[in-house]
Design a protein around this motif. Structure first.
Motif, PDB file in Angstrom:
ATOM      1  N   PHE A   1       4.908  27.743  88.834  1.00 39.31           N
ATOM      2  CA  PHE A   1       5.390  27.923  87.476  1.00 39.31           C
ATOM      3  C   PHE A   1       6.572  28.886  87.422  1.00 39.31           C
ATOM      4  O   PHE A   1       6.638  29.863  88.179  1.00 39.31           O
ATOM      5  CB  PHE A   1       4.274  28.485  86.592  1.00 39.31           C
ATOM      6  CG  PHE A   1       3.243  27.469  86.192  1.00 39.31           C
ATOM      7  CD1 PHE A   1       2.281  27.044  87.088  1.00 39.31           C
ATOM      8  CD2 PHE A   1       3.239  26.931  84.914  1.00 39.31           C
ATOM      9  CE1 PHE A   1       1.332  26.104  86.725  1.00 39.31           C
ATOM     10  CE2 PHE A   1       2.289  25.996  84.541  1.00 39.31           C
ATOM     11  CZ  PHE A   1       1.336  25.590  85.441  1.00 39.31           C
ATOM     12  N   GLY A   2       7.457  28.626  86.488  1.00 36.97           N
ATOM     13  CA  GLY A   2       8.511  29.563  86.177  1.00 36.97           C
ATOM     14  C   GLY A   2       8.017  30.643  85.235  1.00 36.97           C
ATOM     15  O   GLY A   2       6.893  30.582  84.748  1.00 36.97           O
ATOM     16  N   PRO A   3       8.872  31.627  84.935  1.00 36.61           N
ATOM     17  CA  PRO A   3       8.474  32.763  84.086  1.00 36.61           C
ATOM     18  C   PRO A   3       8.391  32.429  82.607  1.00 36.61           C
ATOM     19  O   PRO A   3       7.880  33.217  81.824  1.00 36.61           O
ATOM     20  CB  PRO A   3       9.558  33.805  84.353  1.00 36.61           C
ATOM     21  CG  PRO A   3      10.751  33.000  84.736  1.00 36.61           C
ATOM     22  CD  PRO A   3      10.227  31.816  85.475  1.00 36.61           C
ATOM     23  N   GLY A   4       8.943  31.279  82.225  1.00 36.17           N
ATOM     24  CA  GLY A   4       8.846  30.859  80.838  1.00 36.17           C
ATOM     25  C   GLY A   4      10.072  31.195  80.016  1.00 36.17           C
ATOM     26  O   GLY A   4      10.845  32.105  80.338  1.00 36.17           O
TER      27      GLY A   4
ATOM     28  N   PRO B   1      10.604  30.745  97.778  1.00 36.93           N
ATOM     29  CA  PRO B   1      11.288  30.011  96.706  1.00 36.93           C
ATOM     30  C   PRO B   1      10.499  30.103  95.405  1.00 36.93           C
ATOM     31  O   PRO B   1       9.270  30.206  95.413  1.00 36.93           O
ATOM     32  CB  PRO B   1      11.330  28.570  97.223  1.00 36.93           C
ATOM     33  CG  PRO B   1      10.440  28.511  98.385  1.00 36.93           C
ATOM     34  CD  PRO B   1      10.209  29.877  98.885  1.00 36.93           C
ATOM     35  N   GLU B   2      11.227  30.050  94.290  1.00 37.70           N
ATOM     36  CA  GLU B   2      10.563  30.155  93.010  1.00 37.70           C
ATOM     37  C   GLU B   2      11.250  29.266  91.982  1.00 37.70           C
ATOM     38  O   GLU B   2      12.402  28.872  92.139  1.00 37.70           O
ATOM     39  CB  GLU B   2      10.562  31.607  92.526  1.00 37.70           C
ATOM     40  CG  GLU B   2      11.933  32.223  92.393  1.00 37.70           C
ATOM     41  CD  GLU B   2      11.880  33.691  91.992  1.00 37.70           C
ATOM     42  OE1 GLU B   2      10.820  34.329  92.151  1.00 37.70           O
ATOM     43  OE2 GLU B   2      12.918  34.193  91.498  1.00 37.70           O
ATOM     44  N   VAL B   3      10.513  28.996  90.922  1.00 39.02           N
ATOM     45  CA  VAL B   3      11.049  28.231  89.797  1.00 39.02           C
ATOM     46  C   VAL B   3      11.712  29.222  88.844  1.00 39.02           C
ATOM     47  O   VAL B   3      11.133  30.278  88.543  1.00 39.02           O
ATOM     48  CB  VAL B   3       9.911  27.488  89.074  1.00 39.02           C
ATOM     49  CG1 VAL B   3      10.437  26.771  87.841  1.00 39.02           C
ATOM     50  CG2 VAL B   3       9.223  26.517  90.022  1.00 39.02           C
ATOM     51  N   THR B   4      12.906  28.904  88.407  1.00 33.32           N
ATOM     52  CA  THR B   4      13.587  29.779  87.465  1.00 33.32           C
ATOM     53  C   THR B   4      13.805  29.043  86.148  1.00 33.32           C
ATOM     54  O   THR B   4      13.903  27.800  86.119  1.00 33.32           O
ATOM     55  CB  THR B   4      14.944  30.261  88.011  1.00 33.32           C
ATOM     56  OG1 THR B   4      15.775  29.132  88.286  1.00 33.32           O
ATOM     57  CG2 THR B   4      14.745  31.055  89.294  1.00 33.32           C
ATOM     58  N   GLN B   5      13.879  29.814  85.053  1.00 33.92           N
ATOM     59  CA  GLN B   5      14.075  29.241  83.742  1.00 33.92           C
ATOM     60  C   GLN B   5      15.071  30.066  82.965  1.00 33.92           C
ATOM     61  O   GLN B   5      15.081  31.299  83.054  1.00 33.92           O
ATOM     62  CB  GLN B   5      12.745  29.212  82.960  1.00 33.92           C
ATOM     63  CG  GLN B   5      11.733  28.223  83.494  1.00 33.92           C
ATOM     64  CD  GLN B   5      10.490  28.151  82.631  1.00 33.92           C
ATOM     65  OE1 GLN B   5       9.393  28.488  83.071  1.00 33.92           O
ATOM     66  NE2 GLN B   5      10.651  27.701  81.390  1.00 33.92           N
TER      67      GLN B   5
ATOM     68  N   MET C   1       5.922  29.844  74.002  1.00 37.00           N
ATOM     69  CA  MET C   1       6.455  30.058  75.342  1.00 37.00           C
ATOM     70  C   MET C   1       6.409  28.720  76.059  1.00 37.00           C
ATOM     71  O   MET C   1       5.371  28.046  76.049  1.00 37.00           O
ATOM     72  CB  MET C   1       5.595  31.090  76.082  1.00 37.00           C
ATOM     73  CG  MET C   1       6.098  31.417  77.471  1.00 37.00           C
ATOM     74  SD  MET C   1       7.573  32.439  77.433  1.00 37.00           S
ATOM     75  CE  MET C   1       6.813  34.043  77.469  1.00 37.00           C
ATOM     76  N   TYR C   2       7.518  28.332  76.642  1.00 37.23           N
ATOM     77  CA  TYR C   2       7.608  27.064  77.360  1.00 37.23           C
ATOM     78  C   TYR C   2       7.732  27.351  78.851  1.00 37.23           C
ATOM     79  O   TYR C   2       8.622  28.079  79.285  1.00 37.23           O
ATOM     80  CB  TYR C   2       8.804  26.250  76.865  1.00 37.23           C
ATOM     81  CG  TYR C   2       8.585  25.694  75.477  1.00 37.23           C
ATOM     82  CD1 TYR C   2       8.796  26.492  74.358  1.00 37.23           C
ATOM     83  CD2 TYR C   2       8.138  24.388  75.291  1.00 37.23           C
ATOM     84  CE1 TYR C   2       8.562  26.004  73.085  1.00 37.23           C
ATOM     85  CE2 TYR C   2       7.907  23.894  74.020  1.00 37.23           C
ATOM     86  CZ  TYR C   2       8.116  24.702  72.924  1.00 37.23           C
ATOM     87  OH  TYR C   2       7.871  24.218  71.658  1.00 37.23           O
ATOM     88  N   PHE C   3       6.814  26.761  79.618  1.00 37.88           N
ATOM     89  CA  PHE C   3       6.794  26.945  81.062  1.00 37.88           C
ATOM     90  C   PHE C   3       7.198  25.658  81.760  1.00 37.88           C
ATOM     91  O   PHE C   3       6.715  24.579  81.419  1.00 37.88           O
ATOM     92  CB  PHE C   3       5.395  27.325  81.550  1.00 37.88           C
ATOM     93  CG  PHE C   3       4.912  28.658  81.081  1.00 37.88           C
ATOM     94  CD1 PHE C   3       3.974  28.756  80.071  1.00 37.88           C
ATOM     95  CD2 PHE C   3       5.388  29.825  81.658  1.00 37.88           C
ATOM     96  CE1 PHE C   3       3.513  29.994  79.637  1.00 37.88           C
ATOM     97  CE2 PHE C   3       4.937  31.066  81.231  1.00 37.88           C
ATOM     98  CZ  PHE C   3       3.996  31.151  80.216  1.00 37.88           C
ATOM     99  N   CYS C   4       8.046  25.805  82.734  1.00 34.11           N
ATOM    100  CA  CYS C   4       8.378  24.730  83.651  1.00 34.11           C
ATOM    101  C   CYS C   4       7.582  24.922  84.930  1.00 34.11           C
ATOM    102  O   CYS C   4       7.283  26.056  85.323  1.00 34.11           O
ATOM    103  CB  CYS C   4       9.873  24.773  83.935  1.00 34.11           C
ATOM    104  SG  CYS C   4      10.441  23.643  85.208  1.00 34.11           S
ATOM    105  N   ALA C   5       7.204  23.835  85.584  1.00 36.09           N
ATOM    106  CA  ALA C   5       6.500  23.915  86.859  1.00 36.09           C
ATOM    107  C   ALA C   5       6.982  22.793  87.754  1.00 36.09           C
ATOM    108  O   ALA C   5       7.476  21.765  87.274  1.00 36.09           O
ATOM    109  CB  ALA C   5       4.990  23.826  86.661  1.00 36.09           C
ATOM    110  N   SER C   6       6.838  22.988  89.049  1.00 38.47           N
ATOM    111  CA  SER C   6       7.157  21.915  89.988  1.00 38.47           C
ATOM    112  C   SER C   6       6.138  21.924  91.105  1.00 38.47           C
ATOM    113  O   SER C   6       5.495  22.937  91.390  1.00 38.47           O
ATOM    114  CB  SER C   6       8.579  22.065  90.545  1.00 38.47           C
ATOM    115  OG  SER C   6       8.692  23.195  91.396  1.00 38.47           O
TER     116      SER C   6
ATOM    117  N   GLY D   1       6.058  39.027  81.839  1.00 41.46           N
ATOM    118  CA  GLY D   1       7.387  38.566  82.203  1.00 41.46           C
ATOM    119  C   GLY D   1       7.437  37.635  83.393  1.00 41.46           C
ATOM    120  O   GLY D   1       8.532  37.246  83.823  1.00 41.46           O
ATOM    121  N   GLN D   2       6.284  37.281  83.903  1.00 41.62           N
ATOM    122  CA  GLN D   2       6.235  36.406  85.087  1.00 41.62           C
ATOM    123  C   GLN D   2       5.623  35.061  84.729  1.00 41.62           C
ATOM    124  O   GLN D   2       4.996  34.900  83.682  1.00 41.62           O
ATOM    125  CB  GLN D   2       5.388  37.067  86.186  1.00 41.62           C
ATOM    126  CG  GLN D   2       5.848  38.448  86.604  1.00 41.62           C
ATOM    127  CD  GLN D   2       7.203  38.418  87.255  1.00 41.62           C
ATOM    128  OE1 GLN D   2       7.483  37.585  88.114  1.00 41.62           O
ATOM    129  NE2 GLN D   2       8.072  39.314  86.843  1.00 41.62           N
ATOM    130  N   GLY D   3       5.826  34.104  85.627  1.00 46.43           N
ATOM    131  CA  GLY D   3       5.182  32.814  85.460  1.00 46.43           C
ATOM    132  C   GLY D   3       3.741  32.864  85.922  1.00 46.43           C
ATOM    133  O   GLY D   3       3.231  33.899  86.348  1.00 46.43           O
TER     134      GLY D   3
END
Lengths: 116, 114
Positions: free
Chosen positions: B105-108, B2-6, B89-94, A41-43
């Motif tokens: 990376f975000g959680p997807g 701070p974190e990436v959210t999706q 699963m699609y992940f965003c990252a910054s 459940g995590q990135g």
């Protein structure tokens, strides 16, 4: 083209035992190497990275990895595994793409199972 | 920290429908990325985005995909006409400065195409 091989799909260890996850890479120049961890459940979270210098790299959560150019390897180690280390671990090699961006190529991942 | 959210965490759609996957990168970051992971396979790079334009894209990122940063905070991935093989699963990252800066990376978002 760059590539990463993680030969082990699953690794099972007992809590307190030592751990080594294998990673082999293919890259034409000096590689930038990474290990990421993904808990359910995590990135993806960066554990450590190697760009240059000392070939033994220390990371977070007590992990370390050693870059061995002669073996094209970047194995991840931890002396004593905790139950909370159970997760998916990804090795990646970074390279510059034609457009100037820096893009990591990931391995398939190794699933770590920790027995109490 | 701070974190990436999706959002959403899971999206189910019918084949041929359009979907938009949303990401909120870390606020002072300049480089944005989308990756995908088909079940049991590797994490694959799709696209990188900097200064309001695509800086790199992979072979996977064909004409059915597009990205946008519609405001100062969101970064979206649109799939125009979904196919069964888009299920992943699609992940965003910054990252802050791009180049070799760490990508967060975000959680997807798990996309299921029926």
């Amino acid at each position: 083209a760059q590539s990463v091989t993680q030969p082990d799909i699953h690794i099972t260890v007992s809590e307190g035992a030592s751990l080594e996850l294998r990673c082999n890479y293919s890259y034409g120049a000096t590689p930038y190497l990474f290990w990421y961890v993904q808990s359910p459940g995590q990135g993806l979270q960066l554990l450590l990275k190697y760009f240059s210098g000392d070939t033994l790299v220390q990371g977070i959560k007590g992990f370390e990895a050693e870059f061995k150019r002669s073996q094209s390897s970047f194995n991840l180690r931890k002396p004593s595994v905790h139950w909370s280390d159970a997760a998916e671990y990804f090795c990646a090699v970074g390279g510059w793409a034609s457009g100037g961006s820096y893009i990591p190529t990931f391995g398939r991942g190794t699933s770590l199972i920790v027995h109490p | 920290e701070p974190e990436v959210t999706q959002t959403p965490s899971h999206q189910v759609t019918q084949m041929g429908q359009e979907v938009i996957l949303r990401c909120v990168p870390i606020s002072n970051h300049l480089y944005f990325y989308w990756y995908r992971q088909i079940l049991g396979q590797k994490v694959e790079f799709l696209v990188s985005f900097y200064n309001n334009e695509i800086s790199e894209k992979s072979e996977i990122f064909d004409d059915q995909f597009s990205v946008e940063r519609p405001d100062g905070s969101n970064f979206t991935l649109k799939i125009r006409s979904t196919k069964l093989e888009d299920s992943a699963m699609y992940f965003c990252a910054s990252s802050g400065r791009g180049s070799t800066d760490t990508q967060y990376f975000g959680p997807g978002t798990r996309l299921t195409v029926l």
